[in-house]
Design a protein around this motif. Structure first.
Motif, mmCIF file in Angstrom:
data_model
loop_
_atom_site.group_PDB
_atom_site.id
_atom_site.type_symbol
_atom_site.label_atom_id
_atom_site.label_comp_id
_atom_site.label_asym_id
_atom_site.label_seq_id
_atom_site.Cartn_x
_atom_site.Cartn_y
_atom_site.Cartn_z
ATOM 1 N N THR A 245 0.858 -1.186 0.000
ATOM 2 C CA THR A 245 0.000 0.000 0.000
ATOM 3 C C THR A 245 0.891 1.233 0.000
ATOM 4 O O THR A 245 1.779 1.368 0.844
ATOM 5 C CB THR A 245 -0.914 0.021 1.233
ATOM 6 N N ALA A 246 0.645 2.130 -0.976
ATOM 7 C CA ALA A 246 1.419 3.369 -1.098
ATOM 8 C C ALA A 246 0.561 4.532 -0.646
ATOM 9 O O ALA A 246 -0.602 4.663 -1.043
ATOM 10 C CB ALA A 246 1.892 3.577 -2.526
ATOM 11 N N GLU A 247 1.148 5.382 0.189
ATOM 12 C CA GLU A 247 0.438 6.534 0.734
ATOM 13 C C GLU A 247 1.348 7.750 0.638
ATOM 14 O O GLU A 247 2.524 7.698 1.011
ATOM 15 C CB GLU A 247 0.034 6.283 2.181
ATOM 16 N N ALA A 248 0.812 8.849 0.106
ATOM 17 C CA ALA A 248 1.563 10.087 -0.030
ATOM 18 C C ALA A 248 1.402 10.923 1.227
ATOM 19 O O ALA A 248 0.298 11.037 1.788
ATOM 20 C CB ALA A 248 1.093 10.877 -1.244
ATOM 21 N N SER A 249 2.496 11.531 1.663
ATOM 22 C CA SER A 249 2.465 12.363 2.867
ATOM 23 C C SER A 249 3.530 13.440 2.754
ATOM 24 O O SER A 249 4.725 13.147 2.828
ATOM 25 C CB SER A 249 2.696 11.509 4.119
ATOM 26 N N ASN A 250 3.077 14.688 2.521
ATOM 27 C CA ASN A 250 3.964 15.854 2.500
ATOM 28 C C ASN A 250 5.129 15.668 1.526
ATOM 29 O O ASN A 250 6.286 15.917 1.841
ATOM 30 C CB ASN A 250 4.488 16.150 3.904
ATOM 31 N N GLY A 251 4.852 15.185 0.333
ATOM 32 C CA GLY A 251 5.872 15.013 -0.691
ATOM 33 C C GLY A 251 6.587 13.691 -0.633
ATOM 34 O O GLY A 251 7.366 13.377 -1.531
ATOM 35 N N ALA A 252 6.386 12.901 0.409
ATOM 36 C CA ALA A 252 7.023 11.592 0.529
ATOM 37 C C ALA A 252 6.008 10.501 0.228
ATOM 38 O O ALA A 252 4.792 10.713 0.284
ATOM 39 C CB ALA A 252 7.605 11.401 1.927
ATOM 40 N N ILE A 253 6.539 9.320 -0.100
ATOM 41 C CA ILE A 253 5.700 8.159 -0.364
ATOM 42 C C ILE A 253 6.002 7.124 0.702
ATOM 43 O O ILE A 253 7.158 6.703 0.856
ATOM 44 C CB ILE A 253 5.951 7.589 -1.770
ATOM 45 N N ILE A 254 5.002 6.702 1.431
ATOM 46 C CA ILE A 254 5.148 5.711 2.497
ATOM 47 C C ILE A 254 4.635 4.379 1.976
ATOM 48 O O ILE A 254 3.485 4.279 1.523
ATOM 49 C CB ILE A 254 4.385 6.140 3.754
#
Length: 543
Positions: free
Chosen positions: A133-142
């Motif tokens: 699962t990919a999640e975007a957060s403040n320009g980063a990808i988790i």
């Protein structure tokens, strides 16, 4: 009614006093309502992909739209009830909507992130066995979820890295510089769990053989020749304390030699052929012989001529075997080290009080490795192995250093002898399956030293020339072989583990004194020696 009368009287008094004193300013209490962003009933959230738009439909026409940071998201008002927002760059901002009466219609919290829809499709197509699962957060990808191996995790990080983009920010208004551009690069945060075993046991077998061959054969000659007129020895009678001549048992006077007889001319010749490779004769067979010619009357012979020869012969063969079998365990991506040897001190300086500062250098059989589990059947190993020993070849030899003490006296100080290291080292990176072996071989070193000392001219004479030369020969051969075998391992039950001292029992006083034994019994692994002696009918090995 009474309250109104009082206020009327006060108002009249104030008008009457306008010409007599300064006017009194009436202060009114202003009611203030603060509506925090995101904390009122009209708050909504909007996740907006970069370079994509979303449409906001209002049930009541808006007269005023305010965006806090148009560099993150801008808006296009198509109608009083329809506004289109576009994501400009990653970040967070908000927008407020008001009607014609100034009432707040909407507090919109806007978060602009990368669009990861295409990344999810890549994960499904290229890593079908993974649950990512990919999640975007403040320009980063988790990245979260589970994969079957480290190689799949690395592949997922590489795919996510392609979705990280740089964003441009335009200039502001007023005092800000227009047209300025700034870039901000994101990163991939890997929080994936790996299902496969990531603990590696490395079995290593290090074998080194050293063979040394030394041969020495040397001949040294010597001769003495006396010539010319012979001068007879001078003798006198031996006197006692009273001045009387001493007699022997036969009644003959005892003579005492004052000066030995000698020839007026003497010449001495010798050859000294050294062993330069070894430094000196190492032993072996040593033969020496001489022939002398004495002249003169019996009892007063003198040496006229002599010739002598010494022969040294040696053949020495040395064999050294070094064996180490370390077993090291490390998790994937971490390092493990092993050293069987020691450390020797090396002075590196002095402190303010004159004390010598030491640094310890390791030597012996060393091993270091870093495993990376790529999959269930693929293990990448970075291996570094070393075999070193102390040697005096190339060592720092001691020297005498002269100086003066506080009293002005001259002192001589002997410096420290620091040994050198003879090192055989290999470092490589390989990929092996669990249980597969690899050998590091070909680390062969051969060194040959020989020298010949001889007397020029005569050494070339056939047969006779061998008496005037010495030969020193040394041959050193070294071969190092390293065999490594990695295994994927799991923790085990501690009851299944054994140590070398289990089953050991010390010998009793009588057995140690009369039989010279150090231990009574040494049991097989897992057996117990409680209450048993050395002659018990159990499966113990009697030493």
């Amino acid at each position: 009614m009474r309250v109104g009368t009082i206020w009327s009287a006060l108002a009249g008094l104030a008008v009457l006093c306008t010409g007599l004193a300064s006017p009194v300013v009436a202060q009114e209490v202003v009611q203030v309502n603060i509506s925090r962003s995101g904390q009122n009933p009209a708050s909504r959230e909007l996740l907006l992909p970069v370079n994509k738009s979303s449409v906001v439909e209002l049930s009541i026409p808006a007269a005023d739209v305010i965006i806090t940071n148009p560099n993150i998201a801008d808006a296009v008002v198509r109608t009083p009830q329809r506004v289109i927002f576009r994501g400009v760059r990653t970040g967070e901002t908000n927008a407020f909507f008001f009607d014609i009466h100034g009432n707040q219609l909407l507090d919109l919290q806007i978060r602009v992130e990368q669009d990861l829809t295409g990344l999810d499709d890549l994960f499904t197509r290229l890593i079908p066995d993974g649950n990512i699962t990919a999640e975007a957060s403040n320009g980063a990808i988790i990245l979260t979820g589970r994969v079957s191996s480290l190689s799949e995790a690395s592949r997922a990080v590489e795919l996510a890295g392609n979705f990280i983009q740089s964003s441009d920010s335009g200039g502001g208004e007023g005092g800000e510089e227009s047209g300025s551009t700034s870039e901000s690069s994101g990163r991939v945060i890997n929080m994936l769990s790996i299902d496969s075993n990531d603990q590696v046991l490395l079995q290593v077998r290090i074998v080194e053989m050293q063979r040394t061959l030394t041969r020495q054969l040397g001949v040294n000659l010597s001769s003495t020749h006396n010539y010319g007129d012979y001068v007879a020895p001078v003798q006198t009678y031996t006197l006692d304390s009273d001045g009387n001549i001493l007699l022997d048992t036969n009644g003959n006077p005892i003579l005492e030699t004052v000066s030995e007889g000698y020839f007026t001319g003497t010449s001495t010749n010798s050859s000294s052929n050294a062993f330069n490779v070894a430094g000196s004769a190492l032993g072996g067979l040593a033969l020496a012989g001489s022939l002398a010619n004495y002249v003169g009357p019996r009892g007063a012979e003198v040496l006229q001529n002599s010739i002598g020869a010494s022969i040294n012969a040696l053949e020495r063969i040395g064999l050294v075997r070094t064996l180490a079998e370390p077993n090291l365990t490390a998790i994937s991506g971490e390092s493990a080290r092993f050293l069987a040897g020691g450390e020797y001190p090396v002075p590196v300086g002095q402190d303010e009080t004159g004390n010598v500062q030491l640094e310890f250098k390791p030597f012996g059989v060393g091993l270091a490795f870093t495993p990376v589990v790529l999959s269930e059947g693929r293990i990448s190993l970075r291996i570094s192995t070393e075999v070193s020993e102390l040697t005096q070849e190339g060592a720092f030899a001691p020297q005498s250093v002269a100086g003066t003490d506080s009293s002005g006296n001259v002192t001589t100080v002997q410096t420290i002898n620091i040994p050198a290291l003879s090192v055989r080292r290999a470092e490589t990176t390989v990929e092996l399956p669990s249980g597969g072996s690899m050998v590091i071989a070909g680390l062969i070193q051969q060194e040959t030293k020989q020298s010949m000392d001889s007397i020029p001219g005569i050494n070339n004479v056939p047969i006779l020339g061998s008496l005037f030369r010495s030969r020193d020969f040394q041959n050193d051969e070294t071969e190092l072989v390293v065999i490594v075998t990695p295994y994927l391992v799991d923790p085990t039950d501690p009851n299944r583990l054994r140590t070398p001292d289990e089953g050991y029992s010390n010998a009793g006083p009588l057995a140690g004194f009369f039989l010279g034994r150090l231990n009574d019994v040494y049991a097989v692994p897992g057996a117990s020696t409680e209450g048993e002696n050395f002659d018990a009918p159990v499966g113990f090995i009697i030493e």
